[in-house]
Design a protein around this motif. Structure first.
Motif, PDB file in Angstrom:
ATOM      1  N   UNK A  13      -2.363   4.102  -4.528  1.00  0.00           N
ATOM      2  CA  UNK A  13      -0.966   4.491  -4.373  1.00  0.00           C
ATOM      3  C   UNK A  13      -0.854   5.627  -3.367  1.00  0.00           C
ATOM      4  N   UNK A  14       0.323   5.780  -2.844  1.00  0.00           N
ATOM      5  CA  UNK A  14       0.636   6.935  -1.989  1.00  0.00           C
ATOM      6  C   UNK A  14       1.458   7.898  -2.829  1.00  0.00           C
ATOM      7  N   UNK A  96       6.354  11.186  -6.663  1.00  0.00           N
ATOM      8  CA  UNK A  96       6.800   9.883  -6.183  1.00  0.00           C
ATOM      9  C   UNK A  96       5.562   9.060  -5.865  1.00  0.00           C
ATOM     10  N   UNK A  97       5.368   7.940  -6.566  1.00  0.00           N
ATOM     11  CA  UNK A  97       4.247   7.038  -6.324  1.00  0.00           C
ATOM     12  C   UNK A  97       4.771   5.787  -5.635  1.00  0.00           C
ATOM     13  N   UNK A  98       4.165   5.448  -4.505  1.00  0.00           N
ATOM     14  CA  UNK A  98       4.616   4.311  -3.719  1.00  0.00           C
ATOM     15  C   UNK A  98       3.459   3.370  -3.434  1.00  0.00           C
ATOM     16  N   UNK A  99       3.816   2.124  -3.179  1.00  0.00           N
ATOM     17  CA  UNK A  99       2.822   1.138  -2.767  1.00  0.00           C
ATOM     18  C   UNK A  99       2.313   1.493  -1.380  1.00  0.00           C
ATOM     19  N   UNK A 100       1.027   1.372  -1.170  1.00  0.00           N
ATOM     20  CA  UNK A 100       0.450   1.686   0.133  1.00  0.00           C
ATOM     21  C   UNK A 100      -0.346   0.494   0.633  1.00  0.00           C
ATOM     22  N   UNK A 101      -0.195   0.192   1.884  1.00  0.00           N
ATOM     23  CA  UNK A 101      -0.954  -0.898   2.499  1.00  0.00           C
ATOM     24  C   UNK A 101      -1.710  -0.334   3.694  1.00  0.00           C
TER      25      UNK A 101
END
Length: 592
Positions: A13-14, A96-101
């Motif tokens: 995660x970001x 804030x946790x975000x999807x990371x690619x």
């Protein structure tokens, strides 16, 4: 999150700290700092995000809530902001946790068996709304006990090393970390790097472990300057070293002297402008222990951090007296040395210290020993250790090759679809470092191999045709790695794939082939392959001299990894053309 609350998870995660302060693997992340990508891989201990105490501003609770609400405005809609503020209290942290690619992660996950490294399959009977929300980010909650648990001796050692690095007059202690395999040395090093980066801008790192390298592909001895935290396993944070030599093997058991010479050569680039962490091999029995004593004498650390465990055979305490009174492989004990200060004039010549220090030999005056008791729960055993280590080396090589691909969101390209560099035979010298190969077979050994791209001082441009063969393996700078994906015998060209920048490639005039293998996934699992796959065979003559190494697990061993773990394929992969004849054909192989 409210201190001392923690969130242990697996996945990627970001993370952005919108308000407050949290800690991950020793690194403190506060509001206003850049987002950090966190890699909690199944191959390593799960990471934990810990809320930590921070100093409160002298404001009323109402003013604090108004400030927090303003920080959320650009990230959340009104309904979600209202929900967060209902649960808000002073001293809490909002994340804030975000999807990371990333290209590296996408490339690794595209290979069979590797897609579950980061997120394991969910149990359908236990899916909750929280699981679905976290799954949309790319993570999964884990039990706290699966996270990293540091012992009191570990915390005490970390506290002392950070203190001396930040408070000493020069602030540049040399810290050597040693101990048997699988006791947590690498995890300790990551934690130490991150804690140091909380207070100072950079940390130097000397990699002396050939098999399980932290920032480079395997088989390297390197010196790096680390300025960013390390929040994941090695294959998620490869870095470009200041100085690197390609030794070419994951072990130095049959060439100790060359190993020592390379360590001294790389160490000579250390400028003593930042604290230095030295990572050592986990081989500490018999000759490995004597080699470690040599390293302590030659590198003269300020601190030796020695790991021990009740589950493994422990080293003798490497106190200054013990090191002084015992011979190493190449250095003598205090009683046998001519001078009690252990002077090594030849090492002093290779080190670039300040001018006033160059006139006198290096004086080794001892170190402080810090003993760390490890209580890690081991995933590796004597039966599956080789399989694990091979997988980790493969992951490091794959992560390096991912640098060849364009950044996301562009789709992944198969490696065989990329355009290679054309390198004339007479522009580079060749050497196989780990085995004697007949000159008539050298091109077979180079083709479809992992190459160290190096620069030597000798001029190789005086030869008209090539190939140019070196009689001995040089100790020389390595700027990176590549794959020889084909040889054009008619035009006398090597076709080489590498992510190294063109300006660095201009200085490359030597190609070294070692025992580090290209992972089987590269040959077997690229998109678009049809029909017969070049360089892959199961019909192999193992009696062929110089070709005894096998990729994959031996059929006779059938190592059983824990459920969900990666399992190597019990197949043998070799370059097709290298098997076929005793005579040298006109062309080794076309591009593949």
């Amino acid at each position: 999150m409210q201190p001392p609350q923690g969130f242990t998870f697996s996945g990627i995660c970001r993370m952005t700290c919108l308000y407050g302060q949290v800690e991950v693997l020793g690194f403190i992340i506060s509001q206003g700092q850049p987002a950090q990508d966190i890699f909690s891989a199944y191959t390593h201990t799960s990471l934990t995000i810990n809320a930590v105490h921070y100093s409160m501003p002298e404001k009323s609770k109402k003013e604090i809530k108004r400030e927090a609400r303003a920080l959320l405005r650009t990230h959340l809609n009104l309904e979600d902001r209202s929900w967060v503020m209902e649960n808000f209290s002073p001293l809490c942290s909002i994340l804030l946790l975000e999807n990371v690619k990333s290209t590296t992660i996408s490339f690794l996950a595209s290979h069979p068996g590797l897609s579950t490294i980061f997120v394991q399959e969910k149990d359908a009977s236990q899916v909750t709304s929280e699981c679905l929300v976290l799954g949309s980010v790319g993570i999964k909650r884990e039990k706290r006990k699966k996270g990293l648990q540091l012992t009191e001796s570990t915390l005490a050692a970390l506290e002392e090393l950070v203190s001396v690095s930040c408070e000493d007059a020069d602030g540049c202690p040399i810290m050597l970390v040693c101990g048997a395999q699988d006791l947590g040395k690498s995890t300790f090093n990551r934690y130490l790097i991150n804690q140091l980066l909380n207070s100072i801008p950079c940390v130097d790192y000397l990699e002396c472990d050939l098999g399980q390298t932290e920032f480079t592909p395997p088989g390297c001895i390197s010196l790096l300057n680390i300025t960013e935290p390390v929040l994941g396993p090695p294959y998620t944070h490869l870095r470009t070293p200041q100085k690197m030599v390609y030794y070419g093997k994951p072990s130095c058991k049959d060439n100790f002297e060359n190993y020592i010479d390379i360590v001294k050569y790389v160490f000579s680039a250390y400028r003593r402008e930042a604290p230095l962490i030295i990572n050592t091999m986990g081989w500490v029995s018999d000759e490995g222990l004597l080699l470690l004593i040599d390293l302590i004498r030659l590198l003269s650390p300020s601190y030796v951090v020695q790991f021990n465990s009740y589950k493994s055979r422990n080293l003798p305490a490497l106190t200054p007296d013990h090191v002084a009174d015992r011979d190493g492989l190449y250095t003598k004990s205090k009683s046998r040395a001519r001078h009690p200060g252990f002077r090594f004039p030849e090492l002093a010549d290779s080190l670039e210290f300040a001018e006033e220090e160059k006139d006198s030999p290096v004086l080794f005056t001892g170190h402080k020993l810090l003993s760390v008791r490890s209580e890690f729960s081991f995933r590796k055993t004597s039966r599956n250790r080789d399989s694990y280590n091979r997988i980790f080396r493969d992951l490091a090589v794959l992560a390096y090759l991912a640098q060849l691909l364009p950044p996301v969101p562009k789709p992944l390209s198969p490696l065989h679809g990329l355009t290679p560099y054309q390198v004339p035979f007479n522009a580079v010298a060749l050497r196989v470092t780990h085995s004697d190969v007949a000159p008539t077979h050298i091109l077979y050994a180079i083709n479809a191999s992992w190459l160290g791209l190096c620069r030597i001082l000798d001029d190789v441009h005086g030869y008209t045709r090539g190939p140019i063969l070196l009689a001995q393996t040089p100790i020389c700078d390595c700027v990176g790695f590549g794959i020889c994906r084909g040889i054009d015998m008619e035009k006398r060209l090597f076709h080489i794939l590498t992510p190294v920048a063109p300006e660095e490639l201009r200085s490359v005039n030597c190609l070294l082939v070692g025992a580090v293998s290209i992972p089987q996934y590269v040959f077997k699992s690229q998109h678009g392959l049809e029909g017969t796959i070049p360089y892959v065979t199961t019909d192999y003559n193992f009696k062929l001299p110089g070709a005894s190494e096998k990729i994959g697990a031996r059929d006779s061993e059938k190592e059983q990894l824990p459920k969900g773990k990666l399992h190597p394929k019990s197949k043998f992969f070799r370059k097709m053309k290298f098997l076929k004849g005793k005579e040298q054909p006109s062309q080794p192989a076309d591009d593949a």
